[in-house]
Design an enzyme around this catalytic site. Structure first.
Site, PDB file in Angstrom:
ATOM      1  N   CYS A   2      41.880  44.529  34.507  1.00 23.08           N
ATOM      2  CA  CYS A   2      42.558  45.546  33.198  1.00 23.08           C
ATOM      3  C   CYS A   2      43.464  44.212  32.599  1.00 23.08           C
ATOM      4  O   CYS A   2      43.805  43.585  32.558  1.00 23.08           O
ATOM      5  CB  CYS A   2      44.143  46.844  33.540  1.00 23.08           C
ATOM      6  N   ARG A  27      37.806  41.756  31.189  1.00 17.73           N
ATOM      7  CA  ARG A  27      38.360  42.066  32.644  1.00 17.73           C
ATOM      8  C   ARG A  27      38.839  43.158  33.271  1.00 17.73           C
ATOM      9  O   ARG A  27      38.983  43.306  33.867  1.00 17.73           O
ATOM     10  CB  ARG A  27      40.645  42.217  32.063  1.00 17.73           C
ATOM     11  N   TRP A  74      39.538  48.691  34.467  1.00 15.91           N
ATOM     12  CA  TRP A  74      39.411  48.313  35.682  1.00 15.91           C
ATOM     13  C   TRP A  74      39.903  48.615  37.147  1.00 15.91           C
ATOM     14  O   TRP A  74      40.518  48.768  37.540  1.00 15.91           O
ATOM     15  CB  TRP A  74      39.159  47.183  36.346  1.00 15.91           C
ATOM     16  N   ASN A 100      48.642  47.078  34.333  1.00 14.60           N
ATOM     17  CA  ASN A 100      46.888  46.191  35.230  1.00 14.60           C
ATOM     18  C   ASN A 100      48.106  46.065  36.452  1.00 14.60           C
ATOM     19  O   ASN A 100      49.381  45.163  36.544  1.00 14.60           O
ATOM     20  CB  ASN A 100      47.671  45.213  34.385  1.00 14.60           C
ATOM     21  N   GLY A 101      47.651  45.963  37.919  1.00 14.24           N
ATOM     22  CA  GLY A 101      48.082  46.655  38.726  1.00 14.24           C
ATOM     23  C   GLY A 101      48.176  48.076  39.504  1.00 14.24           C
ATOM     24  O   GLY A 101      47.305  48.528  39.260  1.00 14.24           O
ATOM     25  N   GLU A 493      25.601  29.279  44.567  1.00 16.28           N
ATOM     26  CA  GLU A 493      26.529  29.629  43.484  1.00 16.28           C
ATOM     27  C   GLU A 493      25.000  30.477  42.726  1.00 16.28           C
ATOM     28  O   GLU A 493      25.239  31.172  42.088  1.00 16.28           O
ATOM     29  CB  GLU A 493      26.690  28.393  43.074  1.00 16.28           C
ATOM     30  N   LYS A 497      25.131  34.299  41.266  1.00 17.81           N
ATOM     31  CA  LYS A 497      25.171  33.934  39.976  1.00 17.81           C
ATOM     32  C   LYS A 497      23.962  35.542  39.656  1.00 17.81           C
ATOM     33  O   LYS A 497      23.692  35.809  39.053  1.00 17.81           O
ATOM     34  CB  LYS A 497      24.339  33.045  39.090  1.00 17.81           C
ATOM     35  N   GLU A 500      25.462  38.849  40.983  1.00 19.35           N
ATOM     36  CA  GLU A 500      26.210  39.394  40.793  1.00 19.35           C
ATOM     37  C   GLU A 500      25.562  39.791  38.799  1.00 19.35           C
ATOM     38  O   GLU A 500      26.544  40.771  38.185  1.00 19.35           O
ATOM     39  CB  GLU A 500      27.344  39.070  40.049  1.00 19.35           C
ATOM     40  N   HIS A 516      17.048  29.788  62.106  1.00 18.16           N
ATOM     41  CA  HIS A 516      18.399  30.683  63.145  1.00 18.16           C
ATOM     42  C   HIS A 516      18.062  32.290  62.114  1.00 18.16           C
ATOM     43  O   HIS A 516      18.710  32.546  63.161  1.00 18.16           O
ATOM     44  CB  HIS A 516      19.681  29.779  62.871  1.00 18.16           C
ATOM     45  N   LYS A 615      36.531  39.747  35.006  1.00 17.22           N
ATOM     46  CA  LYS A 615      36.534  38.137  34.909  1.00 17.22           C
ATOM     47  C   LYS A 615      37.496  37.783  36.098  1.00 17.22           C
ATOM     48  O   LYS A 615      37.797  37.168  36.685  1.00 17.22           O
ATOM     49  CB  LYS A 615      36.638  38.453  33.693  1.00 17.22           C
TER      50      LYS A 615
HETATM   51  O1  M6R Z   1      39.216  32.623  38.008  1.00 15.77           O
HETATM   52  P1  M6R Z   1      39.160  32.406  39.674  1.00 15.77           P
HETATM   53  O2  M6R Z   1      37.862  31.504  39.618  1.00 15.77           O
HETATM   54  O3  M6R Z   1      39.759  32.100  40.667  1.00 15.77           O
HETATM   55  O4  M6R Z   1      37.545  33.828  40.134  1.00 15.77           O
HETATM   56  C1  M6R Z   1      37.534  33.302  40.820  1.00 15.77           C
HETATM   57  C2  M6R Z   1      36.364  34.042  41.662  1.00 15.77           C
HETATM   58  O5  M6R Z   1      36.749  35.702  41.228  1.00 15.77           O
HETATM   59  C3  M6R Z   1      35.061  34.589  40.576  1.00 15.77           C
HETATM   60  O6  M6R Z   1      34.870  33.125  40.136  1.00 15.77           O
HETATM   61  C4  M6R Z   1      33.972  34.898  40.978  1.00 15.77           C
HETATM   62  O7  M6R Z   1      33.343  35.155  42.001  1.00 15.77           O
HETATM   63  C5  M6R Z   1      32.659  34.921  39.454  1.00 15.77           C
HETATM   64  N1  M6R Z   1      32.186  36.344  39.206  1.00 15.77           N
HETATM   65  C6  M6R Z   1      31.236  34.574  39.644  1.00 15.77           C
HETATM   66  O8  M6R Z   1      30.763  34.104  38.507  1.00 15.77           O
END
Ligand code: M6R
Length: 620
Positions: A2, A27, A74, A100-101, A493, A497, A500, A516, A615
């Protein structure tokens, strides 16, 4: 999660709020809304969907005024409908808020307020705060408080918040107090922008860029009273505080797309520069080590550290895994990587000589913040590796290292990952040189690090090849990502990517671990992405690659330039320049970022705003 924006001053607020919401949209983008005050009237426009939908609504039904608040959502409580969008109204419209919260005890509070006759129009937890403030305000007025004095409203807000359990970043308008904007924070970030006869409120400084570079970051339990005439900062318990005004360094160019179609692509291509920035002034040739300005620990203290815990979430957790390998190899310090969401509730044995590092791009991730606070509470030195200057984690850590990567706006983290790995490499060098690492070894690491931005630029040249490979594989629904040692976190990673932003199922595994279990998934419809640059373990990964081929699985390989052996074995190859093994993640991750980007585009996904994500994850 948010985004909140608020303004009080002399400008017409509507476009300012909408632009602020566009900048904060990363956000959360389930819905958006604004409230604009004009005299003793507050007009609300809100809508499910993106900020541009709200923009259309406002165009059709314009509003004007010089004070207002806005929100991009969000969703946590209540579906993503027009009615559940913020702002929310308390009482009979005398209070309007954005939040926000999460209000954890909202069901109890809601029932109490309903008994008192308050009518709930939404399924959100936020509406409870709006009604609570309205209720407390009417109590104040009954007691004879002066409706002309901001104190009346402050007292009502504090009394209402005292009943809420959970987290909030709040911006509040009052129908009967034009030109009064109150902000309050507990757990969710809030920053005040200080202008001339005008003040801004926002979840992060991006909406303020271009208007003011002077900001005040709110801490937990603080509340700010804003009018065109001035600001007053208060603490819930201790009353008035002197605000500490800081300067932000963002420019409008930092948050603009420029020639790029998406922020993710812009950020991927920024990496040669962001890595230069991460290293600038930190490599010490004379001592063959790294140096950091903000660790706030004496070398003797650092010398005594005999265990390191790295804690993070998501991509930052993957960077931490690379850090574990680096710290153990170069500094010989036993290192563990903990999911922050687990560490915050676990009770691992930590000694006086354990050092904790929270790794985070945003500096606002709720789990990482909670894990860091838990370690601090136990008295451990707790440092941060963080990108966003002035973020909560950066401010609360005992010391730390900034990434200097500039704003990362694409929800999928890219440049933050490579900057985190670079900083962790320098940290391993620094701690290593305090211990067993020789001068020549330190010197070699520095030389190799200096070449990295150029190598990353070379890796980016794979862009066109990636595009072709992506078109071949974009319709597949399952992928495996496989790598070993330094490239195991890269496999995780790469898979993250892809899933997501393109919603394709992808799993990252250590290449040899595949036997395994996951090997059962291999078939002609399940491509395996092998990260197989040259190095000590190369023949072993090649054997794993053979095992997949033998079972009819398509193979995309990330390999060193000129590696004909891989080219013969794999269906498709993405070449990267050769670098020493410990630096491989910085180049091997590049084609995987590009691959995810291209596949997501081909599948028609919203690359910068993937579904269900935001984000900065500021709720638990
Ligand atoms: O701001 P941060 O690095 O603490 O965020 C951690 C994760 O939320 C962030 O890396 C998330 O996994 C991303 N969307 C990955 O691309």
């Amino acid at each position: 999660m948010c985004g909140i924006v608020g303004y009080v001053g002399h400008r017409d607020v509507t476009e300012l709020l909408l632009e602020g919401l566009r900048r904060l949209e990363y956000r959360g983008y389930d819905s958006a809304g604004i409230a604009v005050q004009h005299g003793a009237e507050i007009s609300i426009r809100k809508k499910a969907g993106r900020v541009h939908e709200l923009g259309k609504l406002v165009e059709a039904n314009p509003v004007a005024g010089t004070a207002g608040i806005g929100h991009t959502r969000w969703a946590t409580h209540g579906e993503t409908t027009d009615i559940n969008s913020h702002p929310h109204v308390g009482g009979n419209g005398e209070v309007v808020i954005v939040h926000n919260g999460v209000v954890e005890n909202y069901t109890t509070l809601r029932a109490q307020l309903q008994q008192r006759g308050y009518v709930f129009r939404t399924a959100t937890d936020t509406e409870v705060i709006a009604h609570l403030i309205a209720h407390q305000l009417s109590e104040q007025l009954k007691l004879g408080s002066d409706p002309e004095r901001p104190d009346t409203y402050v007292t009502a807000v504090l009394a209402a918040l005292a009943q809420c359990k959970g987290t909030y970043g709040l911006a509040i308008l009052f129908r009967d107090a034009p030109n009064l904007l109150i902000g309050a924070r507990l757990g969710s970030p809030l920053v005040v922008g200080v202008g001339q006869g005008e003040f801004f409120l926002a979840s992060d400084p991006s909406p303020l860029v271009g208007y003011t570079d002077e900001v005040v970051y709110l801490s937990d339990h603080e509340l700010v009273v804003l009018t065109p005439a001035g600001m007053e900062l208060r603490h819930r318990d201790s009353g008035s505080l002197t605000p500490s005004i800081q300067t932000i360094e963002q420019t409008p160019a930092d948050i603009e797309l420029g020639d790029f179609e998406h922020y993710m692509l812009k950020e991927i291509f920024e990496q040669p520069t962001t890595l230069e920035n991460a290293m600038r002034g930190r490599l010490d040739d004379d001592e063959a080590t790294a140096k950091f300005g903000g660790l706030n620990m004496e070398p003797q203290q650092l010398r005594r550290i005999d265990r390191i815990v790295l804690t993070a979430c998501g991509t930052s957790w993957h960077a931490a895994l690379v850090g574990e390998y680096l710290l153990e190899e170069f500094a010989r310090i036993p290192t563990e990587v903990e999911y922050a969401s687990e560490l915050r509730y676990r009770n691992p044995p930590l000694t006086d000589t354990t050092m904790i590092f929270a790794i985070t791009q945003s500096g606002e991730t709720a789990d990482t913040l909670a894990a860091m606070r838990e370690c601090k509470r136990k008295g451990h030195p707790t440092l941060a590796i963080c990108n966003v200057v002035g973020s909560t984690i950066a401010r609360e850590a005992d010391g730390g290292i900034y990434l200097h990567a500039g704003p990362e706006i694409g929800v999928a983290s890219t440049k933050a990952f490579t900057s985190q790995v670079t900083v962790l490499t320098m940290l391993a060098l620094y701690l290593g040189r305090m211990r067993h690492l020789s001068y020549p070894a330190g010197h070699r690491i520095i030389q190799q690090l200096r070449e990295i931005p150029q190598k990353v630029a070379q890796a980016l040249e794979s862009f066109e090849t990636v595009r072709k490979i992506a078109s071949k594989y974009a319709s597949y629904d399952n992928f495996l990502y496989l790598g070993r040692l330094y490239n195991f976190p890269v496999a995780l990673e790469g898979a993250l990517k892809l899933k997501e932003i393109s919603y394709i199922h992808a799993e990252g595994y250590p290449a040899a671990e595949m036997k395994h279990g996951p090997i059962a998934l291999v078939d002609p419809n399940t491509p395996s992405v092998f990260i197989v640059p040259r190095g000590g373990i190369y023949p072993k990964v090649m054997s794993n690659l053979e095992e997949v081929r033998a079972r009819g699985g398509p193979v995309i390989a990330v390999a060193c330039e000129g590696d004909d052996e891989v080219a013969d074995m794999a269906d498709d190859v993405l070449f990267v320049p050769e670098v020493d093994e410990f630096l491989q993640p910085l180049v091997t991750v590049i084609p995987l970022q590009l691959l995810a980007y291209q596949i997501a585009l081909l599948r028609g996904c919203n690359v910068d705003r993937p579904r269900n994500l935001a984000k900065s994850v500021t709720v638990e």
